[in-house]
Design a protein around this motif. Structure first.
Motif, PDB file in Angstrom:
ATOM      1  N   MET A   1       0.843  -1.196   0.000  1.00 23.57           N
ATOM      2  CA  MET A   1       0.000   0.000   0.000  1.00 23.57           C
ATOM      3  C   MET A   1       0.875   1.243   0.000  1.00 23.57           C
ATOM      4  N   THR A   2       0.592   2.190  -0.895  1.00 24.86           N
ATOM      5  CA  THR A   2       1.377   3.414  -0.988  1.00 24.86           C
ATOM      6  C   THR A   2       1.105   4.312   0.205  1.00 24.86           C
ATOM      7  N   LYS A   3       2.181   4.807   0.826  1.00 23.22           N
ATOM      8  CA  LYS A   3       2.032   5.717   1.945  1.00 23.22           C
ATOM      9  C   LYS A   3       1.476   7.058   1.460  1.00 23.22           C
ATOM     10  N   LYS A   4       0.794   7.751   2.363  1.00 22.79           N
ATOM     11  CA  LYS A   4       0.284   9.081   2.046  1.00 22.79           C
ATOM     12  C   LYS A   4       1.446  10.007   1.695  1.00 22.79           C
ATOM     13  N   VAL A   5       1.277  10.781   0.649  1.00 28.34           N
ATOM     14  CA  VAL A   5       2.278  11.773   0.281  1.00 28.34           C
ATOM     15  C   VAL A   5       2.129  12.976   1.201  1.00 28.34           C
ATOM     16  N   GLN A   6       3.206  13.340   1.872  1.00 32.08           N
ATOM     17  CA  GLN A   6       3.180  14.509   2.745  1.00 32.08           C
ATOM     18  C   GLN A   6       3.498  15.767   1.952  1.00 32.08           C
ATOM     19  N   THR A   7       2.878  16.870   2.364  1.00 30.32           N
ATOM     20  CA  THR A   7       3.097  18.148   1.699  1.00 30.32           C
ATOM     21  C   THR A   7       3.686  19.148   2.687  1.00 30.32           C
ATOM     22  N   ALA A   8       4.748  19.807   2.276  1.00 32.65           N
ATOM     23  CA  ALA A   8       5.397  20.818   3.105  1.00 32.65           C
ATOM     24  C   ALA A   8       5.475  22.110   2.303  1.00 32.65           C
ATOM     25  N   ALA A   9       4.830  23.163   2.800  1.00 33.93           N
ATOM     26  CA  ALA A   9       4.779  24.450   2.093  1.00 33.93           C
ATOM     27  C   ALA A   9       5.795  25.407   2.700  1.00 33.93           C
ATOM     28  N   TYR A  10       6.612  26.019   1.841  1.00 33.41           N
ATOM     29  CA  TYR A  10       7.556  27.029   2.316  1.00 33.41           C
ATOM     30  C   TYR A  10       6.803  28.248   2.837  1.00 33.41           C
ATOM     31  N   TYR A  11       7.303  28.779   3.950  1.00 33.26           N
ATOM     32  CA  TYR A  11       6.689  29.940   4.593  1.00 33.26           C
ATOM     33  C   TYR A  11       7.738  31.038   4.702  1.00 33.26           C
ATOM     34  N   PHE A  12       7.454  32.195   4.098  1.00 32.44           N
ATOM     35  CA  PHE A  12       8.396  33.325   4.092  1.00 32.44           C
ATOM     36  C   PHE A  12       7.953  34.359   5.131  1.00 32.44           C
ATOM     37  N   PRO A  13       8.675  34.471   6.270  1.00 35.19           N
ATOM     38  CA  PRO A  13       8.171  35.262   7.398  1.00 35.19           C
ATOM     39  C   PRO A  13       8.627  36.715   7.403  1.00 35.19           C
ATOM     40  N   ASP A  73      -6.548  22.127   7.401  1.00 38.96           N
ATOM     41  CA  ASP A  73      -7.848  21.742   6.834  1.00 38.96           C
ATOM     42  C   ASP A  73      -7.783  21.451   5.338  1.00 38.96           C
ATOM     43  N   HIS A  74      -6.693  21.880   4.678  1.00 38.61           N
ATOM     44  CA  HIS A  74      -6.619  21.750   3.224  1.00 38.61           C
ATOM     45  C   HIS A  74      -5.473  20.866   2.757  1.00 38.61           C
ATOM     46  N   GLY A  75      -5.001  19.970   3.614  1.00 36.70           N
ATOM     47  CA  GLY A  75      -4.056  18.968   3.147  1.00 36.70           C
ATOM     48  C   GLY A  75      -2.595  19.311   3.262  1.00 36.70           C
ATOM     49  N   ILE A  76      -2.248  20.430   3.925  1.00 37.84           N
ATOM     50  CA  ILE A  76      -0.843  20.756   4.170  1.00 37.84           C
ATOM     51  C   ILE A  76      -0.404  20.072   5.454  1.00 37.84           C
ATOM     52  N   ASP A  77       0.731  19.389   5.420  1.00 32.60           N
ATOM     53  CA  ASP A  77       1.239  18.696   6.600  1.00 32.60           C
ATOM     54  C   ASP A  77       2.220  19.525   7.403  1.00 32.60           C
ATOM     55  N   ALA A  78       2.969  20.409   6.749  1.00 30.38           N
ATOM     56  CA  ALA A  78       4.011  21.144   7.475  1.00 30.38           C
ATOM     57  C   ALA A  78       4.287  22.479   6.802  1.00 30.38           C
ATOM     58  N   LEU A 342      11.121   9.168  -0.899  1.00 34.00           N
ATOM     59  CA  LEU A 342      10.136   9.235   0.162  1.00 34.00           C
ATOM     60  C   LEU A 342       8.931  10.010  -0.350  1.00 34.00           C
ATOM     61  N   PRO A 343       7.719   9.664   0.091  1.00 31.08           N
ATOM     62  CA  PRO A 343       6.522  10.319  -0.447  1.00 31.08           C
ATOM     63  C   PRO A 343       6.308  11.709   0.146  1.00 31.08           C
ATOM     64  N   ILE A 344       7.095  12.672  -0.372  1.00 29.50           N
ATOM     65  CA  ILE A 344       7.048  14.058   0.104  1.00 29.50           C
ATOM     66  C   ILE A 344       7.078  14.991  -1.096  1.00 29.50           C
ATOM     67  N   VAL A 345       6.257  16.048  -1.030  1.00 34.25           N
ATOM     68  CA  VAL A 345       6.234  17.102  -2.045  1.00 34.25           C
ATOM     69  C   VAL A 345       6.383  18.435  -1.332  1.00 34.25           C
ATOM     70  N   THR A 346       7.278  19.304  -1.827  1.00 32.08           N
ATOM     71  CA  THR A 346       7.365  20.664  -1.302  1.00 32.08           C
ATOM     72  C   THR A 346       6.583  21.606  -2.212  1.00 32.08           C
ATOM     73  N   GLU A 371      -8.000  25.025  -1.855  1.00 36.16           N
ATOM     74  CA  GLU A 371      -8.967  23.977  -2.195  1.00 36.16           C
ATOM     75  C   GLU A 371      -8.371  23.001  -3.206  1.00 36.16           C
ATOM     76  N   ALA A 372      -7.514  23.498  -4.094  1.00 37.65           N
ATOM     77  CA  ALA A 372      -6.830  22.608  -5.033  1.00 37.65           C
ATOM     78  C   ALA A 372      -5.922  21.640  -4.287  1.00 37.65           C
ATOM     79  N   VAL A 373      -5.199  22.142  -3.303  1.00 37.34           N
ATOM     80  CA  VAL A 373      -4.344  21.270  -2.492  1.00 37.34           C
ATOM     81  C   VAL A 373      -5.191  20.215  -1.781  1.00 37.34           C
ATOM     82  N   LYS A 374      -6.317  20.644  -1.249  1.00 35.32           N
ATOM     83  CA  LYS A 374      -7.173  19.714  -0.506  1.00 35.32           C
ATOM     84  C   LYS A 374      -7.701  18.594  -1.411  1.00 35.32           C
TER      85      LYS A 374
END
Length: 379
Positions: A1-13, A73-78, A342-346, A371-374
């Motif tokens: 079974m394929t693991k869930k792909v994690q999503t990590a969004a860059y945050y510019f503070p 709520d929209h599928g971002i993990d980190a 590894l199942p990760i997308v930035t 909503e597209a990410v979700k």
């Protein structure tokens, strides 16, 4: 079974008050000032972009709490915070330390650091002279590196929301060559990295997962591409690589606008080839858009003379962004299934407003990009 792909969004503070910005630009300045003054620079140019939530202070825990909820709520993990520490100490840290870490819902979203150790150039905004001074050099000494990493260990790594990849604390480095140069060369950097890993273990925090950002196209003045990357990555014990933005790999040939569909096709092909280029897992990237015109002097003529006077991207609708997300997710899944990654997308980015790449809602598309990410990554 394929693991869930994690999503990590860059945050510019850069959307909260900072003491350095007060010195450089005047008390209370944030990068919102550039967005407020953005104008259309050519026929059909969609500026200004206006944040639906207003020009918020990200160092306010209540403000950050809304961002955390929207991301979770929209599928971002980190969130991957662009993190700054120069020879004389930190910069732009309040968004993370006072906003995110003090938010009442910080347990809903993971976070990690991407050390943005590039030179900080006076480009906010940039004049057509294209010879901006360096306000803070990105290279640091061993002393500053130890101070910075000791701060990470104390302030971040023990937090229950800190993101772990393959069991290791994820820590990414934007300019690996700049770091090696500042630390005194390859052998010195290997020794210093070993010490960093040991200090993390001694703190009872387990292992590090060291990531390097890779690219082939220069963007910011002074950026250095990694020379002989495989040799360098192996010598330094880097655990994975990823990209920050598609533009690091695929330029925008048509001025003033290049079509997002054209950029998507070539960037996805590049992402696929990059996975085969490195001896460690490569995490593919999806970029929402590109428009650096808010970072230019609005009264200057807008011509293609270099970053940030350059081509923009058009046609990057939420629907086309969603298709790019789906295809990139499949790249990550396929690599993981083959045991090659590894199942990760930035994702670039949560809030790169002045570079035209953001998931936060604006007054035109609302929550459309989230909503597209979700639809692609939500559970």
């Amino acid at each position: 079974m394929t693991k869930k792909v994690q999503t990590a969004a860059y945050y510019f503070p850069n959307y909260h008050q900072d003491a350095r910005n007060d010195r450089w630009h005047g008390k209370g300045w944030t990068e919102w000032e550039l967005m407020k003054r953005a104008e259309p620079r050519f026929e059909g140019h969609e500026q200004p972009k206006i944040p639906l939530w207003g020009y918020e202070d990200e160092a306010d825990p209540a403000v950050m709490a809304r961002k955390i909820d929207a991301a979770a709520d929209h599928g971002i993990d980190a969130f991957l915070f662009d993190w700054y520490w120069y020879e004389d100490g930190p910069y732009l840290q309040r968004g993370l330390e006072e906003g995110f870490l003090r938010a009442p819902n910080a347990d809903r979203l993971q976070f990690a650091l991407m050390w943005a150790n590039h030179d900080w150039i006076d480009i906010h905004p940039l004049t057509r002279a294209l010879q901006p001074p360096t306000l803070a050099p990105g290279a640091v000494s061993e002393k500053a590196f130890v101070e910075a990493t000791d701060h990470m260990i104390r302030a971040y790594f023990s937090h229950p929301s800190y993101w772990r990849v393959n069991g290791g604390l994820y820590f990414s480095i934007y300019e690996l060559m700049n770091l090696v140069g500042g630390l005194g060369g390859l052998e010195a950097t290997k020794r210093i990295f070993r010490g960093f890993r040991s200090r993390v273990r001694e703190a009872g925090l387990g292992e590090l997962h060291l990531n390097a950002v890779v690219w082939g196209v220069q963007i910011l003045p002074g950026e250095e591409k990694i020379e002989r990357p495989n040799e360098l990555l192996t010598e330094l014990g880097i655990d994975s690589v990823t990209s920050y933005v598609w533009l690091h790999h695929v330029g925008l040939p048509e001025f003033p606008v290049t079509d997002y569909g054209w950029w998507t096709e070539r960037s996805l092909a590049k992402m696929e080839s990059l996975a085969a280029d490195y001896p460690v897992p490569y995490f593919p990237n999806v970029t929402m858009g590109w428009d650096t015109s808010p970072r230019t002097v609005q009264s200057d003529t807008y011509e293609p003379i270099g970053y940030q006077y350059m081509a923009t991207v058009s046609g990057n609708t939420p629907e086309r962004f969603e298709e790019a997300l789906r295809r990139t997710k499949r790249l990550a899944e396929t690599a993981a299934e083959r045991g090659e990654g590894l199942p990760i997308v930035t994702i670039n980015a949560w809030n790169e407003w002045t570079e035209g790449s953001y998931l936060e809602p604006d007054t035109k598309h609302g929550m459309g990009y989230l909503e597209a990410v979700k639809r692609v990554f939500g559970t």
